[in-house]
Scaffold this active site. Structure first.
Site, mmCIF file in Angstrom:
data_model
loop_
_atom_site.group_PDB
_atom_site.id
_atom_site.type_symbol
_atom_site.label_atom_id
_atom_site.label_comp_id
_atom_site.label_asym_id
_atom_site.label_seq_id
_atom_site.Cartn_x
_atom_site.Cartn_y
_atom_site.Cartn_z
ATOM 1 N N ALA A 82 0.813 -1.216 0.000
ATOM 2 C CA ALA A 82 0.000 0.000 0.000
ATOM 3 C C ALA A 82 0.844 1.263 0.000
ATOM 4 O O ALA A 82 1.929 1.303 0.568
ATOM 5 C CB ALA A 82 -0.917 -0.006 1.224
ATOM 6 N N CYS A 83 0.329 2.289 -0.670
ATOM 7 C CA CYS A 83 0.953 3.605 -0.538
ATOM 8 C C CYS A 83 -0.160 4.627 -0.374
ATOM 9 O O CYS A 83 -1.341 4.332 -0.575
ATOM 10 C CB CYS A 83 1.851 3.933 -1.727
ATOM 11 S SG CYS A 83 1.034 3.983 -3.296
ATOM 12 N N GLY A 84 0.208 5.822 0.011
ATOM 13 C CA GLY A 84 -0.792 6.831 0.319
ATOM 14 C C GLY A 84 -1.269 7.560 -0.915
ATOM 15 O O GLY A 84 -2.441 7.850 -1.073
ATOM 16 N N ALA A 123 -0.136 8.244 -5.202
ATOM 17 C CA ALA A 123 -0.262 7.559 -6.480
ATOM 18 C C ALA A 123 0.142 6.102 -6.281
ATOM 19 O O ALA A 123 0.666 5.736 -5.241
ATOM 20 C CB ALA A 123 0.642 8.221 -7.499
#
Lengths: 93, 155
Positions: free
Chosen positions: A8-10, A12
């Site tokens: 997961a990333c915040g 893009a």
């Protein structure tokens, strides 16, 4: 059985895709069958079913009750070996 | 390859910037003037950087890779600057740890799919500390292009 890994990333999806690709290659080399679930940080909570590991490329302070490893070394190139080992340690058993 | 897409007008040597906003104004402003980005690009960079910082510490060399969503971009490109003085950025994935950036790679992204590919290629370049050291010292645009070309030919 496939092991579910949340990546997961915040913002893009770009940094998490780079981390996810790296994890797929790493697991393939080590004979581990993984199912990568690539989502936003805000979506982690609702995707925790059967999840073995969470890798993020943004800072996460919350404890989801699942091992959490930062995937930033796959972007910076610093500490890759250590991170690979930590991921394998979680997924091997 | 990134080097093939580099445009001399988007490369700045020893850029004098006082802080990260100034970096966004100067490099982002160049992308706007050269027709790569819309007028709101600089504001979008500043906003995005607050939520998703883009500084990276590569074994003691600080860099930043600012970018925005595709809405603010007209055509795909990458601007590169080595800075006269280091400028503080927050590290990606850390949200409170600063890094003194000396090199900036600013991406104008039009296609999110292509973005991943472009970012992966950029990551392959920036993970090489020797390449970063040489880029820091580069005095003109051609030198920056040839350092990146040399590196990409080894990949």
């Amino acid at each position: 059985m496939k092991k579910k890994v949340i990546v997961a990333c915040g913002g893009a999806v770009a940094t998490s895709t780079i981390a996810a690709n790296h994890i797929v290659d790493l697991c393939k080399k080590n004979g581990i069958d993984v199912d990568i679930c690539q989502i936003r940080i805000s979506e982690i909570q609702s995707n925790l079913d059967n999840c073995k590991l969470i890798v993020t490329t943004s800072k996460v302070r919350r404890d989801y009750g699942v091992p959490l490893i930062t995937g930033m070394p796959f972007i910076s190139g610093i500490g890759v070996d250590k991170t690979e080992k930590a991921i394998l340690d979680v997924l091997k058993d | 390859m990134i080097w093939e897409e580099l445009n001399e007008s988007l490369i700045m040597n020893h850029l004098d910037a006082k802080d990260s906003s100034d970096v966004f104004e100067k490099i982002g402003g160049t992308l706007i003037r050269e027709g790569y980005a819309k007028d709101d690009y600089v504001d979008a960079l500043i906003e995005r950087e607050k939520d998703f910082p883009t500084g990276l510490d590569i074994g003691g060399i600080g860099i930043a890779i600012p970018h925005t969503s595709v809405d603010h971009v007209l055509k795909h490109g990458i601007a590169i600057a080595n800075l006269k003085h280091p400028v503080q950025f927050i590290q990606m994935g850390m949200d409170d740890e600063p890094v003194d950036a000396q090199l900036v790679f600013m991406m104008a992204v039009t296609d999110p799919g292509k973005h991943v590919d472009q970012l992966q290629r950029l990551v392959d370049i920036i993970q090489d500390r020797d390449v970063l050291s040489r880029l820091l010292e580069a005095d003109n645009q051609n030198e920056i292009i040839s350092i990146i070309k040399d590196k990409e030919e080894t990949l």
